[in-house]
Design a protein around this motif. Structure first.
Motif, short mmCIF file in Angstrom:
data_model
loop_
_atom_site.label_atom_id
_atom_site.label_comp_id
_atom_site.label_asym_id
_atom_site.label_seq_id
_atom_site.Cartn_x
_atom_site.Cartn_y
_atom_site.Cartn_z
N TYR A 1 0.85 -1.19 0.00
CA TYR A 1 0.00 0.00 0.00
C TYR A 1 0.89 1.24 0.00
CZ TYR A 1 -3.65 -3.24 1.56
OH TYR A 1 -4.54 -4.28 1.66
N ASP A 2 0.62 2.13 -0.91
CA ASP A 2 1.30 3.42 -0.93
C ASP A 2 0.33 4.45 -0.38
OD1 ASP A 2 3.21 5.34 -1.40
OD2 ASP A 2 2.66 5.65 -3.49
N PHE A 3 0.61 4.94 0.83
CA PHE A 3 -0.23 5.96 1.46
C PHE A 3 0.29 7.34 1.04
CE2 PHE A 3 -1.39 3.27 5.47
CZ PHE A 3 -2.15 2.44 4.66
N LEU A 4 -0.51 8.08 0.30
CA LEU A 4 -0.11 9.40 -0.17
C LEU A 4 -0.92 10.47 0.55
CD1 LEU A 4 -0.34 7.56 -3.23
CD2 LEU A 4 1.36 9.35 -3.56
N THR A 5 -0.25 11.21 1.41
CA THR A 5 -0.91 12.28 2.13
C THR A 5 -0.77 13.59 1.35
OG1 THR A 5 -1.01 13.48 4.23
CG2 THR A 5 1.15 12.82 3.48
N LEU A 6 -1.79 14.42 1.41
CA LEU A 6 -1.74 15.72 0.74
C LEU A 6 -0.79 16.63 1.49
CD1 LEU A 6 -2.73 17.80 -1.35
CD2 LEU A 6 -4.61 18.32 0.22
N GLN A 7 0.21 17.12 0.80
CA GLN A 7 1.20 18.00 1.41
C GLN A 7 1.03 19.41 0.85
OE1 GLN A 7 5.23 16.65 1.02
NE2 GLN A 7 6.04 18.19 2.40
N LEU B 1 0.26 14.70 8.79
CA LEU B 1 0.53 13.38 9.36
C LEU B 1 -0.73 12.65 9.79
CD1 LEU B 1 3.76 14.05 11.49
CD2 LEU B 1 3.52 13.62 9.04
N GLU B 2 -1.75 13.39 10.16
CA GLU B 2 -3.01 12.76 10.59
C GLU B 2 -3.59 11.88 9.49
OE1 GLU B 2 -5.62 15.85 11.80
OE2 GLU B 2 -4.55 16.28 13.68
N ALA B 3 -3.36 12.24 8.25
CA ALA B 3 -3.93 11.46 7.15
C ALA B 3 -3.40 10.03 7.13
CB ALA B 3 -3.61 12.16 5.82
N TYR B 4 -2.13 9.84 7.51
CA TYR B 4 -1.60 8.47 7.55
C TYR B 4 -2.39 7.59 8.50
CZ TYR B 4 2.66 10.07 5.13
OH TYR B 4 3.57 10.57 4.22
N GLY B 5 -2.86 8.18 9.60
CA GLY B 5 -3.61 7.41 10.58
C GLY B 5 -4.86 6.77 9.99
N GLN B 6 -5.48 7.43 9.01
CA GLN B 6 -6.67 6.88 8.37
C GLN B 6 -6.34 5.54 7.70
OE1 GLN B 6 -8.12 9.85 5.61
NE2 GLN B 6 -7.93 11.51 7.09
N GLU C 1 -2.74 1.02 15.22
CA GLU C 1 -3.15 2.23 15.94
C GLU C 1 -1.91 3.08 16.21
OE1 GLU C 1 -6.14 3.31 16.56
OE2 GLU C 1 -7.17 1.53 15.77
N PHE C 2 -1.44 3.73 15.18
CA PHE C 2 -0.25 4.56 15.30
C PHE C 2 -0.65 6.02 15.52
CE2 PHE C 2 2.22 1.39 12.52
CZ PHE C 2 2.67 0.72 13.65
N LYS C 3 -0.01 6.65 16.49
CA LYS C 3 -0.23 8.07 16.74
C LYS C 3 1.11 8.76 16.81
CE LYS C 3 -4.53 7.36 19.34
NZ LYS C 3 -5.24 7.61 20.63
N PHE C 4 1.16 10.00 16.38
CA PHE C 4 2.40 10.75 16.43
C PHE C 4 2.32 11.81 17.52
CE2 PHE C 4 -0.35 13.15 13.65
CZ PHE C 4 -0.09 14.48 13.96
N ASN C 5 3.48 12.17 18.00
CA ASN C 5 3.59 13.19 19.04
C ASN C 5 3.86 14.55 18.39
OD1 ASN C 5 5.38 14.92 20.98
ND2 ASN C 5 4.34 13.46 22.32
N GLU C 6 3.00 15.50 18.67
CA GLU C 6 3.10 16.80 18.01
C GLU C 6 4.41 17.51 18.35
OE1 GLU C 6 0.75 21.08 18.04
OE2 GLU C 6 -0.33 19.25 18.58
N GLN C 7 4.84 17.44 19.61
CA GLN C 7 6.07 18.10 20.01
C GLN C 7 7.28 17.45 19.35
OE1 GLN C 7 6.10 20.94 21.67
NE2 GLN C 7 3.86 20.80 21.66
N ALA C 8 7.25 16.12 19.26
CA ALA C 8 8.35 15.41 18.59
C ALA C 8 8.40 15.78 17.11
CB ALA C 8 8.17 13.90 18.76
N MET C 9 7.22 15.92 16.50
CA MET C 9 7.14 16.32 15.10
C MET C 9 7.80 17.68 14.89
SD MET C 9 3.84 17.46 12.87
CE MET C 9 3.94 19.07 13.67
N LYS C 10 7.46 18.64 15.74
CA LYS C 10 8.02 19.99 15.60
C LYS C 10 9.52 20.00 15.82
CE LYS C 10 3.76 22.39 16.90
NZ LYS C 10 3.09 23.29 17.89
N LYS C 11 9.99 19.20 16.76
CA LYS C 11 11.43 19.14 17.03
C LYS C 11 12.18 18.59 15.82
CE LYS C 11 14.78 17.65 20.50
NZ LYS C 11 15.81 17.31 19.50
#
Length: 267
Positions: free
Chosen positions: A205-211, A225-230, A238-248
């Motif tokens: 599966y190739d997950f393509l998120t709108l950038q 990044l939220e789009a990947y969760g779908q 059930e993968f979730k990302f950390n917003e602070q880690a993303m910004k860093k």
């Protein structure tokens, strides 16, 4: 006029013979350069573990995919290897890190650089050869932009989080998620991985998120990044990302961007 040359071994000259000498020289030069490039997958893991497991490979391409993998929250991982590039006997260059999710046959492969199209096949073969055919499923974290995207729905407002799916014929169809529409195409490493999986009947599966972009700069934010969760939810993850880690990560690695040409200003 008699056209009976179809019975001959070569009914007509192959197309490549119609190319002039200039084109042939370019082809030969490209082949010579590829032969000088060595891509290797180095794993710090017992080969018995590789052979006894059916692995799910999650590959985060340089950009949103890379950021997503490196900002996962609540997931314990162990580093087990790298993917490196060696050219003309120079010092090796690490272009991807490989980690394993604890107690799961799931590998996260995070690319730290954009892979050029002419080298994509070498990276693809190096990764899949390392697992000797013991790959159950492949998920590529890819992206696309609204600019140049062709949709069957006219005047469609495309806003993130938005996900499109492109998959191999052996992968079960994910109901409820729209496909990456024809005639839009993937490129470089994503296309190489999909092609390999199609040939060897590996569900991919190739997950393509709108950038989104701003003044020619490709951006990554929470909605990207939220789009990947779908897509992951439909596959049972059930993968979730950390917003602070993303910004860093964006600040430390990409200076807030994920585009090598972010210094340009398009008017």
């Amino acid at each position: 006029m008699n056209y009976d040359d179809h019975e001959q071994i070569f009914a007509s000259a192959p197309v490549r013979y119609a190319l002039d000498d200039h084109d042939s020289d370019e082809e030969n030069e490209a082949c010579a350069q590829l032969e000088e490039i060595a891509v290797k997958t180095k794993l710090i893991i017992d080969s018995k573990h590789i052979e006894s497991s059916n692995w799910t490979l999650i590959l985060g391409l340089n950009g949103p995919g890379n950021v997503f993998i490196n900002s996962l929250e609540g997931v314990t991982t162990t580093s087990i290897g790298i993917v490196e590039r060696l050219f003309k006997n120079e010092n090796s260059e690490t272009n991807a890190n490989i980690s394993r999710i604890t107690n799961q046959p799931v590998l996260l492969i995070s690319f730290t650089k954009e892979i050029q199209a002419e080298e994509a096949a070498s990276y693809t073969k190096a990764i899949f050869n390392a697992f000797k055919g013991n790959v159950e499923k492949v998920i590529v974290l890819d992206s696309f932009t609204a600019t140049g995207y062709t949709s069957e729905t006219r005047n469609e407002e495309m806003e993130p989080p938005l996900l499109r799916i492109l998959q191999t014929s052996s992968a079960p169809v994910i109901e409820g998620l729209p496909l990456f529409e024809i005639p839009n195409m993937t490129k470089a490493l994503a296309a190489s991985i999909l092609n390999y999986c199609e040939i060897y009947s590996i569900p991919c599966y190739d997950f393509l998120t709108l950038q989104e972009s701003l003044y020619g700069k490709l951006l990554v934010n929470e909605e990207t990044l939220e789009a990947y969760g779908q897509g992951f939810q439909h596959l049972g993850f059930e993968f979730k990302f950390n917003e602070q880690a993303m910004k860093k990560i964006l600040n430390d690695v990409h200076a807030g961007l994920v585009d090598n040409n972010h210094h340009r200003l398009y008017l």
